[in-house]
Design an enzyme around this catalytic site. Structure first.
Site, PDB file in Angstrom:
ATOM      1  N   ARG A   4       0.843  -1.203   0.000  1.00 60.12           N
ATOM      2  CA  ARG A   4       0.000   0.000   0.000  1.00 60.12           C
ATOM      3  C   ARG A   4       0.876   1.251   0.000  1.00 60.12           C
ATOM      4  NH1 ARG A   4      -2.241  -3.876   3.346  1.00 60.12           N
ATOM      5  NH2 ARG A   4      -4.390  -4.480   2.897  1.00 60.12           N
TER       6      ARG A   4
ATOM      7  N   ASP B 174      -9.429  -4.792   8.389  1.00 58.41           N
ATOM      8  CA  ASP B 174      -8.483  -5.785   8.908  1.00 58.41           C
ATOM      9  C   ASP B 174      -9.045  -6.443  10.171  1.00 58.41           C
ATOM     10  OD1 ASP B 174      -5.656  -4.408   7.542  1.00 58.41           O
ATOM     11  OD2 ASP B 174      -7.427  -3.187   7.901  1.00 58.41           O
TER      12      ASP B 174
ATOM     13  N   ARG C 291     -11.463  -9.031   9.114  1.00 60.17           N
ATOM     14  CA  ARG C 291     -10.755 -10.237   8.642  1.00 60.17           C
ATOM     15  C   ARG C 291     -10.240 -11.032   9.845  1.00 60.17           C
ATOM     16  NH1 ARG C 291      -7.693  -6.629   4.048  1.00 60.17           N
ATOM     17  NH2 ARG C 291      -9.097  -7.117   2.325  1.00 60.17           N
TER      18      ARG C 291
ATOM     19  N   HIS D 257      -2.977   0.450   8.387  1.00 63.50           N
ATOM     20  CA  HIS D 257      -3.721  -0.484   7.525  1.00 63.50           C
ATOM     21  C   HIS D 257      -2.696  -0.954   6.495  1.00 63.50           C
ATOM     22  CE1 HIS D 257      -6.540  -2.228   4.746  1.00 63.50           C
ATOM     23  NE2 HIS D 257      -6.291  -1.325   3.823  1.00 63.50           N
TER      24      HIS D 257
HETATM   25  P1  NAD Z   1      -9.984   1.544  -9.274  1.00 64.95           P
HETATM   26  O1  NAD Z   1      -8.814   1.742 -10.182  1.00 64.95           O
HETATM   27  O2  NAD Z   1     -10.965   0.497  -9.601  1.00 64.95           O
HETATM   28  O3  NAD Z   1     -10.779   2.921  -9.128  1.00 64.95           O
HETATM   29  C1  NAD Z   1     -10.147   4.145  -8.902  1.00 64.95           C
HETATM   30  C2  NAD Z   1     -11.034   5.209  -9.515  1.00 64.95           C
HETATM   31  O4  NAD Z   1     -10.490   6.485  -9.162  1.00 64.95           O
HETATM   32  C3  NAD Z   1     -11.097   5.142 -11.052  1.00 64.95           C
HETATM   33  O5  NAD Z   1     -12.441   4.985 -11.482  1.00 64.95           O
HETATM   34  C4  NAD Z   1     -10.500   6.470 -11.495  1.00 64.95           C
HETATM   35  O6  NAD Z   1     -11.090   6.999 -12.658  1.00 64.95           O
HETATM   36  C5  NAD Z   1     -10.768   7.342 -10.271  1.00 64.95           C
HETATM   37  N1  NAD Z   1      -9.919   8.529 -10.212  1.00 64.95           N
HETATM   38  C6  NAD Z   1      -8.577   8.603 -10.424  1.00 64.95           C
HETATM   39  N2  NAD Z   1      -8.176   9.893 -10.308  1.00 64.95           N
HETATM   40  C7  NAD Z   1      -9.277  10.614 -10.000  1.00 64.95           C
HETATM   41  C8  NAD Z   1      -9.494  11.997  -9.768  1.00 64.95           C
HETATM   42  N3  NAD Z   1      -8.489  12.884  -9.805  1.00 64.95           N
HETATM   43  N4  NAD Z   1     -10.752  12.396  -9.465  1.00 64.95           N
HETATM   44  C9  NAD Z   1     -11.775  11.491  -9.423  1.00 64.95           C
HETATM   45  N5  NAD Z   1     -11.622  10.179  -9.662  1.00 64.95           N
HETATM   46  C10 NAD Z   1     -10.382   9.749  -9.949  1.00 64.95           C
HETATM   47  O7  NAD Z   1      -9.360   1.311  -7.817  1.00 64.95           O
HETATM   48  P2  NAD Z   1     -10.135   0.644  -6.579  1.00 64.95           P
HETATM   49  O8  NAD Z   1      -9.920  -0.819  -6.581  1.00 64.95           O
HETATM   50  O9  NAD Z   1     -11.504   1.213  -6.511  1.00 64.95           O
HETATM   51  O10 NAD Z   1      -9.252   1.210  -5.361  1.00 64.95           O
HETATM   52  C11 NAD Z   1      -9.316   2.573  -5.025  1.00 64.95           C
HETATM   53  C12 NAD Z   1      -8.414   2.866  -3.833  1.00 64.95           C
HETATM   54  O11 NAD Z   1      -8.938   2.223  -2.659  1.00 64.95           O
HETATM   55  C13 NAD Z   1      -6.973   2.347  -3.988  1.00 64.95           C
HETATM   56  O12 NAD Z   1      -6.057   3.296  -3.472  1.00 64.95           O
HETATM   57  C14 NAD Z   1      -6.979   1.088  -3.134  1.00 64.95           C
HETATM   58  O13 NAD Z   1      -5.692   0.723  -2.684  1.00 64.95           O
HETATM   59  C15 NAD Z   1      -7.874   1.551  -1.992  1.00 64.95           C
HETATM   60  N6  NAD Z   1      -8.435   0.493  -1.131  1.00 64.95           N
HETATM   61  C16 NAD Z   1      -8.487   0.773   0.198  1.00 64.95           C
HETATM   62  C17 NAD Z   1      -8.985  -0.173   1.076  1.00 64.95           C
HETATM   63  C18 NAD Z   1      -9.037   0.141   2.549  1.00 64.95           C
HETATM   64  O14 NAD Z   1      -9.430  -0.704   3.361  1.00 64.95           O
HETATM   65  N7  NAD Z   1      -8.654   1.346   2.955  1.00 64.95           N
HETATM   66  C19 NAD Z   1      -9.436  -1.408   0.591  1.00 64.95           C
HETATM   67  C20 NAD Z   1      -9.382  -1.652  -0.776  1.00 64.95           C
HETATM   68  C21 NAD Z   1      -8.867  -0.679  -1.639  1.00 64.95           C
END
Ligand code: NAD
Length: 339
Positions: A114, A174, A177, A201
């Protein structure tokens, strides 16, 4: 306990310390979601089918993607509690949101940590968050984008919002899980396991075994015939599985979405219905067990004004030093980004 100012938050709902108000028929809140990718769209879906808000708005720079997700969600509205679901590539769609959930950004590729996403996602936060301040200045900001503890700290600095309304989803996922794996090992319902993962995380997170219980029995004393024991090797295996969970799911399907969608919806419910749930969300520490000015997860009460200071949860010396090491690794990444 931290010395902090009185928190601001959703002003028209009950305040901290007031009775839990539960689900109200007058409830009409607006939730905005930045990013309509795997995580953002799944949060919208979970929030919609659980009836969390009367208005859910998605914002994404990818117009065809956000339009398609909104259309698909609207086609299912007949089977969900009444709500308005809309979306746009114009940030105006987030105007006057009560809670804005940030999911936009790069995601882990197989093998990436991450923390590897920090620089790319810091840039995206710097671009989007000033717009959020402009269109929804009173919102509670819920950060999900990884590395979520670093992003939470950046968001706090970029927005200038009070500490209590800049919340990272942290180790809520987490901890879920963790509870699932303990429940499966011991043959009990996951709802009867109370246990938290704290810290980052990510790879430096730590399990709080010493305060974990099943049905009021400390987990360290768990020895119920037919329901397993937790030997040191079992515990190590469970923690390894918690830490590797995201890598395993990403390897198989490219993204994690269902569990995080539900975890974030759980946080949204606690905020919007002022439920006062105890959740391991990420947020600013000011003097908690010697840790200053760093965002990480420890159990806190979450309600309509956002989050409260960390609970004085008991910890062993090893747990506390693990948490401090986790804080250091987050602080280093924030510093390397120039914040
Ligand atoms: P994804 O690639 O499917 O979606 C990301 C989206 O962000 C895309 O649709 C993209 O167009 C959009 N985007 C990018 N730049 C942008 C901007 N400037 N303005 C608006 N939209 C914008 O990715 P995902 O699988 O949805 O993951 C998103 C984030 O969530 C990642 O950083 C991932 O690591 C994180 N995540 C966090 C957790 C958690 O528990 N905190 C869990 C899973 C994923």
């Amino acid at each position: 306990m931290e010395n902090v100012d009185a928190p601001e938050g959703l002003s028209s709902l009950a305040g901290l310390g007031s009775p839990v108000i539960g689900r109200s028929s007058t409830f009409a809140r607006k939730v905005g979601i930045i990013g309509a990718g795997s995580v953002g769209a799944t949060i919208a879906y979970a929030a919609m089918i659980r009836g969390v808000a009367r208005h859910i708005s998605l914002f994404d720079i990818a117009k065809s993607k956000v339009d398609a997700e909104v259309l698909d969600l609207n086609h299912g509205l007949l089977f969900a509690p009444q709500a308005t679901v809309d979306g746009s590539d114009d940030v105006e769609i987030l105007r006057d949101c009560d809670v804005v959930v940030m999911t936009a950004g790069a995601k882990q590729k197989p093998g990436e940590t991450r923390m590897d996403l920090a620089a790319a996602n810091a840039g995206i936060c710097k671009k989007i968050l000033p717009d959020v301040v402009r269109v929804a200045p009173n919102c509670i900001l819920l950060l999900v984008t990884n590395p979520v503890d670093v992003v939470t700290e950046l968001a706090r600095k970029i927005t200038g919002f009070e500490w209590n309304r800049v919340i990272g989803s942290g180790t809520v996922l987490d901890s879920s899980r963790f509870r699932y794996l303990v429940a499966r090992h011991c043959g009990v319902a996951v709802q009867n396991v109370h246990a938290y993962i704290a810290g980052e995380h990510g790879d430096s997170e730590i399990p709080l075994w010493s305060s974990a219980t099943i049905g009021s029995i400390p987990l360290n004393q768990w020895a119920v015939p037919g329901h397993g024991r937790l030997a040191a090797a079992d515990k190590a295996e469970i923690v390894r599985n918690v830490k590797e969970a995201a890598y395993q799911v990403i390897q198989g399907k490219g993204a994690t979405n269902y569990a995080v969608g539900l975890a974030v919806t759980n946080i949204l419910e606690s905020i919007l219905y002022d439920e006062q749930r105890v959740l391991a969300v990420s947020g600013l520490l000011k003097g908690f067990r010697g840790m200053e000015d760093v965002c990480l997860s420890v159990p806190r009460i979450v309600g309509c004004k956002g989050m409260e200071p960390p609970l004085p949860i008991p910890m062993t010396v090893d747990e506390e030093s693990g948490l401090q090491a986790s804080a250091e690794s987050i602080r280093k990444v924030v510093k390397d980004l120039g914040y």
